[in-house]
Design a protein around this motif. Structure first.
Motif, short mmCIF file in Angstrom:
data_model
loop_
_atom_site.label_atom_id
_atom_site.label_comp_id
_atom_site.label_asym_id
_atom_site.label_seq_id
_atom_site.Cartn_x
_atom_site.Cartn_y
_atom_site.Cartn_z
N SER A 1 3.69 1.58 -1.28
CA SER A 1 4.61 1.84 -2.68
C SER A 1 3.51 1.93 -3.52
O SER A 1 3.94 2.45 -4.86
CB SER A 1 5.50 0.54 -2.95
OG SER A 1 4.79 -0.64 -2.93
N GLY A 2 2.56 1.54 -3.54
CA GLY A 2 1.53 1.63 -4.67
C GLY A 2 1.69 0.48 -5.85
O GLY A 2 1.23 0.52 -6.64
N SER A 3 2.55 -0.68 -5.27
CA SER A 3 2.91 -1.49 -6.29
C SER A 3 2.83 -3.13 -5.38
O SER A 3 2.34 -3.03 -4.39
CB SER A 3 4.32 -1.40 -6.68
OG SER A 3 4.62 -2.33 -7.64
N LYS B 1 1.05 -1.24 0.09
CA LYS B 1 0.02 0.18 0.23
C LYS B 1 0.92 1.27 -0.06
O LYS B 1 0.38 2.16 -0.72
CB LYS B 1 -0.88 0.08 1.29
CG LYS B 1 -2.02 -1.05 1.09
CD LYS B 1 -3.35 -1.00 2.30
CE LYS B 1 -4.24 -1.88 1.76
NZ LYS B 1 -5.27 -1.71 2.82
#
Length: 133
Positions: A35-37, A33
């Motif tokens: 890192s958005g990755s 969450k």
């Protein structure tokens, strides 16, 4: 080795002196969450080897204080109170982190099935040193 980096808007900057203590990848929910990755790629340096400038926001997670730029929201660092280490999100470096190769992976129980384990790295089902690794 001297590295520099910062946030997207340039309000927060940092410099790192010396080699990292260790470099890793984490697949835990917090890192995903943050890192958005699918994972987070980070390096650990001695806290004394990091020079930080700019205003930081902070929220607490299981790993400690996650620091980010309050203006643009870029996640940058993590360190627990009283710790002598700082975790740097390596995607925030000014130059590509090509020479910084992960030595271990954390939370492999959450690794995406389409993402192969990195050859030659320590594999930890959860955090380093947890029972059952």
């Amino acid at each position: 080795m001297r590295l520099s980096g910062g946030c997207n808007c340039g309000q927060v900057r940092y410099e790192l002196d010396g080699e990292p203590i260790r470099v890793g990848i984490c697949h835990c929910e917090t890192c995903r969450k943050g890192s958005g990755s699918a994972f987070s790629f980070f390096g650990i340096w001695p806290r004394t080897g990091a020079t930080l400038s700019g205003e930081l926001g902070c929220w607490q997670s299981r790993a400690g204080g996650e620091r980010f730029c309050p203006r643009c929201g870029s996640p940058l660092f993590c360190w627990a109170e009283g710790s002598d280490e700082i975790e740097i999100k390596l995607g925030t470096l000014d130059s590509p982190p090509s020479a910084l190769v992960p030595a271990y992976e954390l939370w492999t129980i959450r690794r995406e099935p389409w993402l192969a384990p990195r050859q030659g790295t320590e594999q930890h089902r959860r955090d380093r040193g947890d029972a059952g690794d």
